[in-house]
Each structure stands twice: as C-alpha cells, then as structure tokens.
Design a protein around this motif. Structure first.
Motif, PDB file in Angstrom:
ATOM      1  N   PRO A  86       0.819  -1.219   0.000  1.00  0.00           N
ATOM      2  CA  PRO A  86       0.000   0.000   0.000  1.00  0.00           C
ATOM      3  C   PRO A  86       0.851   1.266   0.000  1.00  0.00           C
ATOM      4  O   PRO A  86       1.828   1.373   0.734  1.00  0.00           O
ATOM      5  N   ASP A 107      -5.717  -4.105  -4.594  1.00  0.00           N
ATOM      6  CA  ASP A 107      -5.508  -4.795  -3.320  1.00  0.00           C
ATOM      7  C   ASP A 107      -4.320  -5.735  -3.452  1.00  0.00           C
ATOM      8  O   ASP A 107      -4.387  -6.733  -4.170  1.00  0.00           O
ATOM      9  N   ALA A 109      -3.351  -7.843  -1.473  1.00  0.00           N
ATOM     10  CA  ALA A 109      -3.664  -8.763  -0.382  1.00  0.00           C
ATOM     11  C   ALA A 109      -2.585  -9.784  -0.049  1.00  0.00           C
ATOM     12  O   ALA A 109      -2.080  -9.795   1.064  1.00  0.00           O
ATOM     13  N   GLU A 116      -3.446 -12.669  -7.100  1.00  0.00           N
ATOM     14  CA  GLU A 116      -3.607 -11.301  -6.629  1.00  0.00           C
ATOM     15  C   GLU A 116      -2.641 -10.352  -7.326  1.00  0.00           C
ATOM     16  O   GLU A 116      -2.635  -9.164  -7.054  1.00  0.00           O
ATOM     17  N   PRO A 178      -5.811   0.991  -0.712  1.00  0.00           N
ATOM     18  CA  PRO A 178      -5.135  -0.243  -0.271  1.00  0.00           C
ATOM     19  C   PRO A 178      -4.790  -0.221   1.217  1.00  0.00           C
ATOM     20  O   PRO A 178      -4.738  -1.276   1.850  1.00  0.00           O
ATOM     21  N   ARG A 181      -7.778  -1.459   3.257  1.00  0.00           N
ATOM     22  CA  ARG A 181      -7.900  -2.918   3.232  1.00  0.00           C
ATOM     23  C   ARG A 181      -6.849  -3.574   4.121  1.00  0.00           C
ATOM     24  O   ARG A 181      -7.117  -4.565   4.802  1.00  0.00           O
ATOM     25  N   GLU A 182      -5.637  -3.020   4.120  1.00  0.00           N
ATOM     26  CA  GLU A 182      -4.576  -3.559   4.975  1.00  0.00           C
ATOM     27  C   GLU A 182      -4.927  -3.363   6.435  1.00  0.00           C
ATOM     28  O   GLU A 182      -4.693  -4.248   7.280  1.00  0.00           O
ATOM     29  N   ARG A 185      -7.496  -5.984   7.424  1.00  0.00           N
ATOM     30  CA  ARG A 185      -6.912  -7.318   7.564  1.00  0.00           C
ATOM     31  C   ARG A 185      -6.142  -7.464   8.864  1.00  0.00           C
ATOM     32  O   ARG A 185      -6.093  -8.544   9.452  1.00  0.00           O
TER      33      ARG A 185
END
Length: 368
Positions: A86, A107, A109, A116, A178, A181-182, A185
């Motif tokens: 990210p 993403d 991920a 990914e 991003p 999303r990190e 998680r």
C-alpha cells in the motif's frame, strides 16, 4: 575466547601478516565484476544493472467518478506482476512518450499469491489544464492499448500502526484505498475521511461505503458550505493515531497546522504535485552558453520557467524523486534539493530543475 575480532595473522599469531594486510587493503579498494570493468571501485556497493521495464496492456476501463477513470493493467502474456505494498505507485510511459506517476489503488492482499498479482489498478482524474498526461489517458488508453512502466516503488509506505486516520482529498483516495484494506486485515483501529467538491467527484464512493459504513466518512464540500478545516478532519482520529493524508496543498497545510491540538500523534502525507516554494531566492537560468537568460522568481521553480520556453521539456513528479526532468549543468553553483541524484551524479553536472535552486543573483547555465 573473543571471536568478535579476527586475529591479526592468518594462523593466530600476535603480529600482523604483511601479505594478508596488503591483500585486505587491495580487496577493500577493488573487486572483479563479471560483465563489467575488470576492477570496480567501492566493492561493498551492490553491482547494479538496469531493471527491465514492465510491458503492460490495458485490460479494463471504467468510470469511477465524474472525470475519473480506473484502468486495469496486466501482463500481455497473463503472467503475474511484481508484488507491491500500500502506498506504491507506477511510473508509466504513455504512448506519447510522457512519463507520469500514478498510485496503485487495487488490493495487494497476498503478494505470494499470483492470482492477486495479475493486474494493477490506477485511477486518473482528467485535468484539462494540466500537463497533458491525464487528458492523454482519458482520450487514448482503452482496452488493448499497450504501454511500458517501471516496477512499483513506494515513497508513502503504510506502517500499520495500531490506530490510523486516513484523510483523502478527491483523487487522493488512490493510495489510501489499499491502506484501508490492509488496516482491516490487521484488525487496526482505523477511520477514513474522503472529501471532495461534490458527491459525484468522490472516486470509489460505493466501494468505500461497502467496507465499513461506521468507519468511512464521505464529505462533499457543496453540502457543508465549503472545505473542512484541519480540526474537523482530525476530529475523526482515534487517540494516539497516525494520520495518512493525500490531497491538495490547502488540505495538507490545514492538517499540518491542526495536528498538535488533535488526538493524533504523527502525520504521513503525499502531495499531488510539488510543494510550494517558501524559502527561495530569485536567480536565473541560461539556455546554453550563449542562449537566453530566464529569471526564476523566488516563489517559482526553475522547471516552471524552463517549460514556458521549452514546452516539450519532459517532467513527471515535479518533486525531485523521479529524475524525468534531469538536465546537465554547464556552469553555476546550484542548491540541489532533490532526493534522487547521488553526490557523484551532481558532481558530474546532473541537475533536477523541478526542486533545485541557486543563491540570489546566481545564474545556472544549462545544456538546453
């Protein structure tokens, strides 16, 4: 027995071995390099080879806000692309030859999972009065278009502190998406504030709302009587939070000024373009030894002035780290302010006019 310091002699004798002392000194100064010169200085510095550019193809395009398109870029053969984190950006070479930097907004991920890494996502707002890169992307980059890119680089790394506040202004959401999303998680205490002139100018609004409506705050200026203050933005910060901010200069300035009085404790930010010149002195640049001399005001960059005389002069980041606008200095004493050129490159005459300046009254003669 002390093993931290080698014995002065190969066989452990208390006196230094003359041959090995000479051999060590020689090895410290020179080393063979395969594929290069027989003897190379500074052997402790890794032998660098130019990184091959990525060849990409546009595989998808969609509208994500007024005047904002999202592009998906993939390897033409369908193979995995280099991993990224990210905050990373791509340096694209557009069909016209222009080079531009765009944050990755997909993403990352699982970097170990090729599924990914099959496509990069970027989003670009059309700026009719900009340098031409965004207009070219909007008008010419459609599925099937091929272009080259440098591997992802990161100058806005996400450190995943336990509590974070993410502040985005308009298209500044791209590096922060991003990070959201990190943060999810990793179970962090996070909040995101996304601001813009109007609701239709906010990219990825629906995607953001779907993440966590309680933690995502979308704010349109026209619904609140104008842009938010720095205090309003930072009021969303959890106590002890790290703030990540990407947006226009007024937004960054407002956040910086209000930080000390807020619950946040640190600030990471990325600018859309060059920072305003606040400590400059007027100087001049000359185009060649016998060319015209152009005055550079205290509050403008040499790149701005040069592009008025040479509109085709290439540039990209305008912040002193990409090196696209590099020119050769023929005479004069510059004040290098970039974050890219090594002392050796500067001594050889390399100069980045986007940020570098000179003392008041100085004239820099450039090979242009």
């Amino acid at each position: 027995m002390d093993l931290s310091t080698p014995p002065p002699d190969l066989y452990g004798r208390p006196r230094a071995d003359t041959f090995f002392r000479f051999l060590t000194a020689f090895g410290d100064r020179y080393t063979p390099a395969l594929g290069g010169p027989l003897l190379r200085r500074n052997p402790r510095r890794p032998y660098s080879r130019p990184t091959q550019a990525l060849q990409l193809v546009v595989t998808a395009r969609r509208q994500v806000a007024a005047d904002v398109v999202e592009l998906t870029l993939a390897d033409p053969s369908g193979g995995p692309l280099p991993a990224w984190q990210p905050g990373a950006h791509l340096r694209l070479t557009l069909p016209s030859g222009r080079e531009r930097h765009y944050s990755l907004c997909g993403d990352p991920a699982d970097p170990a999972d090729p599924a990914e890494r099959s496509g990069y996502r970027i989003a670009v707002r059309r700026l009719p009065d900009g340098g031409g890169g965004s207009v070219e992307i909007h008008d010419t980059l459609h599925p099937g278009t091929r272009l080259a890119a440098r591997r992802p680089r990161n100058g806005f790394a996400f450190c995943a502190e336990p509590a974070v506040l993410l502040l985005a202004g308009g298209i500044g959401i791209t590096p922060l998406l991003p990070m959201v999303r990190e943060a999810m998680r990793n179970g962090l205490d996070w909040h995101l504030v996304h601001t813009g002139r109007s609701a239709d100018t906010l990219p990825f609004a629906a995607e953001l709302r779907a993440l966590d409506p309680a933690r995502v705050h979308l704010r349109a200026d026209d619904e609140h009587g104008g842009p938010p203050t720095g205090a309003e933005l930072l009021a969303h910060a959890p106590r002890g939070a790290a703030v990540y901010c990407c947006g226009p200069a007024p937004m960054l300035t407002a956040v910086q000024r209000a930080l000390d009085a807020s619950p946040a404790v640190s600030l990471h930010f990325e600018r859309f373009g060059a920072a305003p010149v606040t400590d400059g002195e007027p100087f001049a640049v000359r185009l060649g030894a016998d060319g015209p001399e152009l005055p550079v005001p205290a509050d403008r960059s040499a790149l701005d002035v040069l592009r008025e005389a040479r509109p085709d002069l290439p540039y990209s980041c305008a912040q002193g780290f990409c090196g696209t606008c590099e020119v050769r200095l023929l005479a004069g004493t510059p004040d290098h302010r970039d974050r890219r050129l090594t002392p050796e490159r500067r001594a050889a005459g390399a100069l980045l006019p986007c940020v570098s300046r000179a003392a008041a009254g100085e004239t820099l003669v450039l090979d242009l």
